[in-house]
Write a protein that holds these residues in place. Sequence first.
Motif, PDB file in Angstrom:
ATOM      1  N   ALA A   1       3.565  17.889 -18.138  1.00 57.84           N
ATOM      2  CA  ALA A   1       3.969  16.616 -18.529  1.00 57.84           C
ATOM      3  C   ALA A   1       2.790  15.576 -18.419  1.00 57.84           C
ATOM      4  CB  ALA A   1       4.998  16.012 -17.602  1.00 57.84           C
ATOM      5  N   ALA A   2       2.087  15.499 -17.450  1.00 56.96           N
ATOM      6  CA  ALA A   2       0.757  14.790 -17.292  1.00 56.96           C
ATOM      7  C   ALA A   2       0.019  14.749 -18.422  1.00 56.96           C
ATOM      8  CB  ALA A   2       0.079  15.097 -16.250  1.00 56.96           C
ATOM      9  N   GLN A   3      -0.267  16.231 -18.765  1.00 56.69           N
ATOM     10  CA  GLN A   3      -1.321  16.375 -20.278  1.00 56.69           C
ATOM     11  C   GLN A   3      -0.731  16.005 -21.079  1.00 56.69           C
ATOM     12  OE1 GLN A   3      -1.910  20.657 -20.625  1.00 56.69           O
ATOM     13  NE2 GLN A   3      -3.578  20.190 -21.960  1.00 56.69           N
ATOM     14  N   LEU A   4       0.575  16.085 -21.729  1.00 56.24           N
ATOM     15  CA  LEU A   4       1.287  15.665 -22.863  1.00 56.24           C
ATOM     16  C   LEU A   4       1.110  14.006 -22.848  1.00 56.24           C
ATOM     17  CD1 LEU A   4       4.342  17.953 -22.836  1.00 56.24           C
ATOM     18  CD2 LEU A   4       2.669  17.889 -24.486  1.00 56.24           C
ATOM     19  N   TRP A   5       1.696  13.443 -21.705  1.00 56.49           N
ATOM     20  CA  TRP A   5       1.413  12.063 -21.631  1.00 56.49           C
ATOM     21  C   TRP A   5       0.218  11.472 -21.854  1.00 56.49           C
ATOM     22  CZ3 TRP A   5      -0.421   8.385 -18.021  1.00 56.49           C
ATOM     23  CH2 TRP A   5       0.282   7.195 -18.226  1.00 56.49           C
ATOM     24  N   ALA A   6      -0.773  12.179 -21.219  1.00 54.28           N
ATOM     25  CA  ALA A   6      -2.360  11.562 -21.604  1.00 54.28           C
ATOM     26  C   ALA A   6      -2.981  11.762 -22.940  1.00 54.28           C
ATOM     27  CB  ALA A   6      -3.211  12.302 -20.655  1.00 54.28           C
ATOM     28  N   GLU A   7      -2.327  12.779 -23.595  1.00 54.36           N
ATOM     29  CA  GLU A   7      -2.704  12.886 -25.025  1.00 54.36           C
ATOM     30  C   GLU A   7      -2.018  12.171 -25.988  1.00 54.36           C
ATOM     31  OE1 GLU A   7      -2.218  17.723 -25.185  1.00 54.36           O
ATOM     32  OE2 GLU A   7      -3.811  17.719 -24.121  1.00 54.36           O
ATOM     33  N   ALA A   8      -0.676  11.698 -25.533  1.00 61.00           N
ATOM     34  CA  ALA A   8      -0.018  10.875 -26.420  1.00 61.00           C
ATOM     35  C   ALA A   8      -0.550   9.542 -26.704  1.00 61.00           C
ATOM     36  CB  ALA A   8       1.477  10.702 -25.817  1.00 61.00           C
TER      37      ALA A   8
ATOM     38  N   ILE B   1       6.424   8.524 -19.777  1.00 62.47           N
ATOM     39  CA  ILE B   1       6.309   9.673 -18.856  1.00 62.47           C
ATOM     40  C   ILE B   1       7.577  10.509 -18.823  1.00 62.47           C
ATOM     41  CG2 ILE B   1       6.895   8.339 -16.746  1.00 62.47           C
ATOM     42  CD1 ILE B   1       4.344  11.211 -17.240  1.00 62.47           C
ATOM     43  N   ALA B   2       8.791   9.748 -19.095  1.00 68.20           N
ATOM     44  CA  ALA B   2      10.032  10.205 -19.054  1.00 68.20           C
ATOM     45  C   ALA B   2      10.348  11.242 -20.338  1.00 68.20           C
ATOM     46  CB  ALA B   2      11.403   9.581 -19.199  1.00 68.20           C
ATOM     47  N   GLU B   3       9.588  10.754 -21.478  1.00 69.89           N
ATOM     48  CA  GLU B   3       9.725  11.557 -22.582  1.00 69.89           C
ATOM     49  C   GLU B   3       8.443  12.829 -22.412  1.00 69.89           C
ATOM     50  OE1 GLU B   3      10.638   8.272 -26.122  1.00 69.89           O
ATOM     51  OE2 GLU B   3       8.671   8.330 -25.181  1.00 69.89           O
TER      52      GLU B   3
ATOM     53  N   LEU C   1      10.065  16.660 -22.741  1.00 68.23           N
ATOM     54  CA  LEU C   1       9.052  17.749 -23.683  1.00 68.23           C
ATOM     55  C   LEU C   1       8.299  18.852 -22.918  1.00 68.23           C
ATOM     56  CD1 LEU C   1       8.228  18.218 -26.602  1.00 68.23           C
ATOM     57  CD2 LEU C   1       6.169  16.708 -26.466  1.00 68.23           C
ATOM     58  N   ALA C   2       7.952  18.660 -21.989  1.00 72.44           N
ATOM     59  CA  ALA C   2       7.285  19.735 -21.244  1.00 72.44           C
ATOM     60  C   ALA C   2       8.430  20.762 -20.607  1.00 72.44           C
ATOM     61  CB  ALA C   2       6.568  19.113 -19.744  1.00 72.44           C
ATOM     62  N   ALA C   3       9.611  20.023 -20.405  1.00 73.97           N
ATOM     63  CA  ALA C   3      10.610  20.890 -19.711  1.00 73.97           C
ATOM     64  C   ALA C   3      11.049  21.791 -21.011  1.00 73.97           C
ATOM     65  CB  ALA C   3      11.791  20.192 -19.096  1.00 73.97           C
ATOM     66  N   PHE C   4      11.108  21.115 -22.185  1.00 77.20           N
ATOM     67  CA  PHE C   4      11.598  21.838 -23.232  1.00 77.20           C
ATOM     68  C   PHE C   4      10.516  23.010 -23.789  1.00 77.20           C
ATOM     69  CE2 PHE C   4      11.518  22.546 -27.869  1.00 77.20           C
ATOM     70  CZ  PHE C   4      12.745  23.074 -28.119  1.00 77.20           C
ATOM     71  N   GLN C   5       9.489  22.716 -23.581  1.00 76.01           N
ATOM     72  CA  GLN C   5       8.318  23.699 -23.947  1.00 76.01           C
ATOM     73  C   GLN C   5       8.388  24.950 -22.933  1.00 76.01           C
ATOM     74  OE1 GLN C   5       4.632  21.573 -23.748  1.00 76.01           O
ATOM     75  NE2 GLN C   5       4.939  21.020 -25.859  1.00 76.01           N
ATOM     76  N   ILE C   6       8.736  24.569 -21.617  1.00 73.65           N
ATOM     77  CA  ILE C   6       8.889  25.641 -20.487  1.00 73.65           C
ATOM     78  C   ILE C   6      10.021  26.545 -20.826  1.00 73.65           C
ATOM     79  CG2 ILE C   6       9.167  26.073 -18.274  1.00 73.65           C
ATOM     80  CD1 ILE C   6       7.456  23.781 -17.655  1.00 73.65           C
ATOM     81  N   SER C   7      11.030  25.982 -21.231  1.00 72.53           N
ATOM     82  CA  SER C   7      12.312  26.787 -21.502  1.00 72.53           C
ATOM     83  C   SER C   7      12.420  27.445 -22.651  1.00 72.53           C
ATOM     84  CB  SER C   7      13.661  25.528 -21.476  1.00 72.53           C
ATOM     85  OG  SER C   7      13.588  24.911 -22.414  1.00 72.53           O
ATOM     86  N   ALA C   8      11.555  26.791 -23.785  1.00 72.00           N
ATOM     87  CA  ALA C   8      11.560  27.829 -24.982  1.00 72.00           C
ATOM     88  C   ALA C   8      10.625  28.940 -24.623  1.00 72.00           C
ATOM     89  CB  ALA C   8      11.022  26.667 -25.891  1.00 72.00           C
ATOM     90  N   LYS C   9       9.502  28.755 -23.914  1.00 69.13           N
ATOM     91  CA  LYS C   9       8.698  29.723 -23.815  1.00 69.13           C
ATOM     92  C   LYS C   9       9.210  30.861 -22.907  1.00 69.13           C
ATOM     93  CE  LYS C   9       4.531  30.895 -20.973  1.00 69.13           C
ATOM     94  NZ  LYS C   9       3.400  30.284 -20.124  1.00 69.13           N
TER      95      LYS C   9
END
Length: 73
Positions: A34-41, A47-49, A53-61
């Motif tokens: 989440a911190a990485q996605l937020w920084a790159e955005a 941060i909530a988004e 998104l990070a939770a979705f990526q982990i669950s998809a993986k």
Amino acid sequence: MTDNDFAPGRRCRKGRPSMTPEQQALTDELSRRAAQLWAEADGELSIAEAVELAAFQISAKTAQNATEPRSES
């Protein structure tokens, strides 16, 4: 640190039940992603988004790994 920098805070779990090592590893991975996605955005995600998104990526993986056929030896 600027106003837009996010860093996960210290673990303050006083009065809360302890997490299992697996739960703690998942929490750490979610926080890191989440911190990485937020920084790159660059301000395009809250941060909530980023956490969502990070939770979705982990669950998809995890779902993909669970459905991959196992090689039988």
